[in-house]
Design an enzyme around this catalytic site. Sequence first.
Site, mmCIF file in Angstrom:
data_model
loop_
_atom_site.group_PDB
_atom_site.id
_atom_site.type_symbol
_atom_site.label_atom_id
_atom_site.label_comp_id
_atom_site.label_asym_id
_atom_site.label_seq_id
_atom_site.Cartn_x
_atom_site.Cartn_y
_atom_site.Cartn_z
ATOM 1 N N GLU A 66 -25.477 14.483 -1.926
ATOM 2 C CA GLU A 66 -26.912 14.628 -1.631
ATOM 3 C C GLU A 66 -27.784 13.869 -2.618
ATOM 4 O O GLU A 66 -28.968 13.627 -2.346
ATOM 5 C CB GLU A 66 -27.312 16.104 -1.639
ATOM 6 C CG GLU A 66 -27.360 16.718 -3.022
ATOM 7 C CD GLU A 66 -27.991 18.105 -3.038
ATOM 8 O OE1 GLU A 66 -28.925 18.343 -2.241
ATOM 9 O OE2 GLU A 66 -27.536 18.941 -3.849
ATOM 10 N N HIS A 124 -26.750 20.946 -0.008
ATOM 11 C CA HIS A 124 -26.852 21.441 -1.385
ATOM 12 C C HIS A 124 -25.906 22.615 -1.611
ATOM 13 O O HIS A 124 -25.781 23.471 -0.746
ATOM 14 C CB HIS A 124 -28.302 21.883 -1.663
ATOM 15 C CG HIS A 124 -28.559 22.227 -3.092
ATOM 16 N ND1 HIS A 124 -28.552 21.276 -4.093
ATOM 17 C CD2 HIS A 124 -28.802 23.417 -3.694
ATOM 18 C CE1 HIS A 124 -28.805 21.869 -5.247
ATOM 19 N NE2 HIS A 124 -28.966 23.173 -5.026
ATOM 20 N N LYS A 141 -0.447 5.370 -6.068
ATOM 21 C CA LYS A 141 -1.551 5.376 -7.037
ATOM 22 C C LYS A 141 -2.424 6.619 -6.869
ATOM 23 O O LYS A 141 -2.749 7.298 -7.839
ATOM 24 C CB LYS A 141 -2.365 4.087 -6.852
ATOM 25 C CG LYS A 141 -3.626 3.943 -7.707
ATOM 26 C CD LYS A 141 -4.873 4.506 -7.034
ATOM 27 C CE LYS A 141 -5.163 3.890 -5.701
ATOM 28 N NZ LYS A 141 -5.625 2.511 -5.766
ATOM 29 N N CYS A 190 0.823 -1.213 0.000
ATOM 30 C CA CYS A 190 0.000 0.000 0.000
ATOM 31 C C CYS A 190 0.852 1.255 0.000
ATOM 32 O O CYS A 190 0.678 2.156 -0.816
ATOM 33 C CB CYS A 190 -0.936 -0.008 1.206
ATOM 34 S SG CYS A 190 -1.917 1.501 1.358
ATOM 35 N N TYR A 217 -9.136 -3.466 -11.189
ATOM 36 C CA TYR A 217 -9.050 -2.078 -10.730
ATOM 37 C C TYR A 217 -7.638 -1.519 -10.881
ATOM 38 O O TYR A 217 -7.464 -0.328 -11.194
ATOM 39 C CB TYR A 217 -9.569 -1.935 -9.297
ATOM 40 C CG TYR A 217 -8.672 -2.479 -8.216
ATOM 41 C CD1 TYR A 217 -7.755 -1.655 -7.584
ATOM 42 C CD2 TYR A 217 -8.760 -3.804 -7.813
ATOM 43 C CE1 TYR A 217 -6.932 -2.154 -6.579
ATOM 44 C CE2 TYR A 217 -7.944 -4.305 -6.823
ATOM 45 C CZ TYR A 217 -7.028 -3.467 -6.203
ATOM 46 O OH TYR A 217 -6.212 -3.961 -5.216
ATOM 47 N N GLU A 259 -7.008 1.769 -13.144
ATOM 48 C CA GLU A 259 -6.464 2.946 -12.464
ATOM 49 C C GLU A 259 -5.179 3.419 -13.134
ATOM 50 O O GLU A 259 -4.982 4.613 -13.355
ATOM 51 C CB GLU A 259 -6.218 2.628 -10.986
ATOM 52 C CG GLU A 259 -7.496 2.509 -10.183
ATOM 53 C CD GLU A 259 -7.262 2.081 -8.740
ATOM 54 O OE1 GLU A 259 -8.151 2.337 -7.910
ATOM 55 O OE2 GLU A 259 -6.193 1.504 -8.448
ATOM 56 N N CYS A 277 -1.711 1.782 -2.884
ATOM 57 C CA CYS A 277 -2.698 2.842 -2.664
ATOM 58 C C CYS A 277 -2.111 4.256 -2.676
ATOM 59 O O CYS A 277 -2.645 5.154 -3.318
ATOM 60 C CB CYS A 277 -3.405 2.633 -1.327
ATOM 61 S SG CYS A 277 -3.841 0.946 -0.948
#
Length: 533
Positions: A511, A506, A107, A99, A239, A243, A104
């Site tokens: 939302e 908002h 990346k 990672c 993935y 990515e 991670c």
Amino acid sequence: MPCWGSKSKSYDTKEKGKKVDAGRKNKGNLVNKEAGVLNNDVTTVTSKGNYDYDLVVIGGGSGGLAAAKEATALGAKVAVLDFVTPTPLGTKWGLGGTCVNVGCIPKKLMHQAALLGEAIHDSKSYGWQVGDNVSHSWDALRDAVQAHIKSVNWVTRVELRDKAVEYINGLGTFVDPHTVQAQTKQGERLLKAKYFLIAVGGRPRYPDIPGAIQHGITSDDIFSLNRAPGKTCIVGAGYIGLECAGFLKGLGYDATVLVRSVPLRGFDQQMASIIVAEMEDKGVKFAHKTIPKSVEKLETGKLKVTWTDDQNQEFSDEFDTILFAIGRRPLTKELNLENAGVKVAEDGEKIDADNEQTNVPHIYAVGDVLYKKPELTPVAIHAGRLLSRRLFGNGTVNMDYENVATTVFTPLEYGAVGLSEEKAIERFGEDNLEIYHAYYKPTEFFIPQKNITHCYLKVVALREGDQKVLGMHFIGPQAGEVIQGFAAAIKCNLTVNALLSTVGIHPTIAEEFTRISVTKRSGKDPNPASCCS
């Protein structure tokens, strides 16, 4: 996950260990007690004798380090073995696992670099005076990313020292159920422990085709590549492959993805198809139903990649780089598990463990080596901590592997938690489900007139009662940030009724989940009439 430790000398833990031992007052500490833990019950370990450590962790990645630090905080004496074999290209890295070093963190940083490039272009629409000759330096980005990683490596080593975890830069293999041999630069060393934790993670696979290993790279190499990748062929549409293709295209490099079967296997396939369509709109090329056949280095220095499709038609193209992202293999075969009596799962590689416990009661495993468990850093970290609490702190909580949120950091991100639509149908039956969905318009997309075609979300729920939410899926900007909060809500048994009773903020994209109203079953148009509809 294992990694290559730095070359600085190991600190001396002997005196520090004495001080820690003297101050241990944790009542749950199992030091010098012949006990093992099986399903939270204490059972007798048949092996007798004195041990050097309460816990030896094999692998210095996120899960192993989390378990080690938690165990020492609870009074245990712990050692961490950490080593990685350099890649065929010669890439190596420091303490912290996949990672931190080749996963991670780098990346996300390169993904951010690509997003910033897109933002520079969009900024013109917002009044920023940006010249037409905007360029990007791969070398500058790579050096910045690697500098950050090295700082994390150093902080990790210091933290282990401060927490009295002994760090051993060595390759560990089992000699017997209570002994591991560490092969270090100084020679061999035997470590005896009451408990062992296997946390070695995995490494990328290479296909068995001519030229793959000689000329190809993987995600272990891309983040420290000593040259700009140029025109790149990415083999694999999981993935990692998507990515990498996404940020490479965003940085200005031609990217082609060879897809063997389906993109993002294991994810919701409708969402996966939307991600592919979005990436194609951004210029990433896809060759579907293809199998690579060979990689040949030409006199020009280019790599000729040959592949066939499902009609057995042969294609080829020239690239500067070929990156294999066809999956990862757990590093279990290197451990000599048979010497400890540890069995692997039916796939012949991973470990099928009940509450992280292998078939040998005092040997545990966390992270990517576990069979049919999410291969995610936070999962390994949480499981490791909970395990140490059960072993040394009278803990009773087991890791819950259900409803773990994740995000695919493609140019337009995809965040998900819970069941995919396919898995929900398989588990509950289509007639018992209600699938809510909606397209939406991010406010920040309006002025630069960015494509909103693929901004989409859906909620998978049970049809009866308050409609318990089984899964949530979101494609759009900051998908990880959006889905994280809803993941907590799903852990608290979120219902559609509760979701629609929540007042949204908002104008945000999050939302949109609070005002879903269109179901697939209704056949109504899921596109909004306005930003406030």
